[in-house]
Scaffold this active site. Structure first.
Site, short mmCIF file in Angstrom:
data_model
loop_
_atom_site.label_atom_id
_atom_site.label_comp_id
_atom_site.label_asym_id
_atom_site.label_seq_id
_atom_site.Cartn_x
_atom_site.Cartn_y
_atom_site.Cartn_z
N ARG A 69 0.82 -1.25 -0.15
CA ARG A 69 0.12 0.10 -0.16
C ARG A 69 0.83 1.17 -0.07
O ARG A 69 1.98 1.45 0.72
CB ARG A 69 -0.88 -0.21 1.20
CG ARG A 69 -1.84 1.32 1.43
CD ARG A 69 -2.34 1.26 2.85
NE ARG A 69 -1.48 1.65 3.89
CZ ARG A 69 -1.20 2.89 4.10
NH1 ARG A 69 -1.36 3.88 3.16
NH2 ARG A 69 -0.11 2.96 5.06
N ALA A 70 0.29 2.39 -0.75
CA ALA A 70 0.97 3.44 -0.72
C ALA A 70 -0.38 4.72 -0.37
O ALA A 70 -1.29 4.55 -0.58
CB ALA A 70 1.73 4.21 -1.94
N SER A 71 0.30 5.60 0.29
CA SER A 71 -0.85 6.76 0.92
C SER A 71 -1.67 7.41 -0.29
O SER A 71 -2.74 7.74 0.02
CB SER A 71 -0.29 7.43 1.99
OG SER A 71 0.39 6.91 2.83
N THR A 72 -0.62 7.90 -1.52
CA THR A 72 -1.32 8.62 -2.48
C THR A 72 -1.29 8.20 -3.81
O THR A 72 -0.46 7.20 -4.00
CB THR A 72 -0.48 10.33 -2.47
OG1 THR A 72 0.73 9.99 -2.72
CG2 THR A 72 -0.62 10.63 -1.11
N GLN A 97 2.48 7.97 -5.59
CA GLN A 97 3.31 7.19 -4.74
C GLN A 97 3.12 5.80 -5.22
O GLN A 97 1.99 5.30 -5.72
CB GLN A 97 3.12 7.10 -3.34
CG GLN A 97 3.46 8.33 -2.58
CD GLN A 97 3.31 8.46 -0.94
OE1 GLN A 97 2.33 7.41 -0.80
NE2 GLN A 97 3.92 9.01 -0.35
#
Length: 204
Positions: free
Chosen positions: A8-11, A14
């Site tokens: 997972r990446a936050s944005t 990314q």
């Protein structure tokens, strides 16, 4: 042993797959292999994450939920974290995080000294809880600092919001213009389907 990797990446900007190499090297060192990957761009503070929910739906008892770190799995407030942890436990999933050595036993055979195994499991569970709490605290502190920074910039007349990624917008428009679908475009542009839809709608 069925290992399900969650990345997972936050944005949207990314790369959610950034940790793939580290995860693959880790399981190879344990003479194992990742069987399935679940990749998404979403905040760890959000409970409604489609790929994580799909992982939980697909999971079977004894499967491993592999993450780079606990904060990739959760930055949730305590009530939402308890619900997620309950769902993970109900599925019989074993959480293994690269940065949590006590969790690495989840990739090893469970045969052997039952007392030692149960003690390590209890210690690991406690550390997972602690790291989830730290991840949430870190998230709250970063949000607070960000809000303070924005307020300061606004007061100084310097705040302009998040800059637009022109290269990403151009790439998405080109892929869509070539007749590629939303999911395929997101995959080739290395962004989320939400970003693709937003760029498409903005282009009119």
């Amino acid at each position: 042993m069925f290992i399900r990797a969650y990345l997972r990446a936050s944005t949207d900007e990314q790369n959610a797959g950034r940790a793939r190499d580290s995860l693959e090297r880790f399981v190879q060192d344990q003479n194992k292999a990742i069987a399935c990957e679940y990749i998404e761009n979403a905040s760890g503070a959000a409970s409604d994450r489609p790929e994580l929910l799909r992982l939980l739906k697909d999971a079977r008892k004894g499967d491993v939920l592999l993450v780079e770190s606990i904060d990739r799995l959760s930055r949730l407030p305590v009530d939402d974290w308890n619900k997620l942890k309950a769902a993970i436990d109900a599925k019989g999933l074993r959480i293994v995080a690269l940065d949590l050595p006590t969790s690495h036993q989840g990739l090893r055979d469970t045969k052997g000294d039952e007392f030692t195994s149960r003690m390590l499991s209890a210690i690991n569970s406690m550390l997972v809880e602690m790291m989830a709490a730290i991840a949430r605290k870190d998230y709250e502190q970063r949000r607070e600092r960000q809000a303070q920074g924005i307020q300061k910039a606004k007061a100084a007349g310097k705040y302009q919001g998040r800059p637009v990624d022109e290269e990403l917008h151009k790439r998405v428009k080109e892929l869509l213009g070539a007749g590629m679908g939303i999911r395929a475009t997101a995959r080739h542009a290395n962004c989320s389907t939400t970003t693709v839809l937003r760029i498409r709608d903005a282009a009119g």
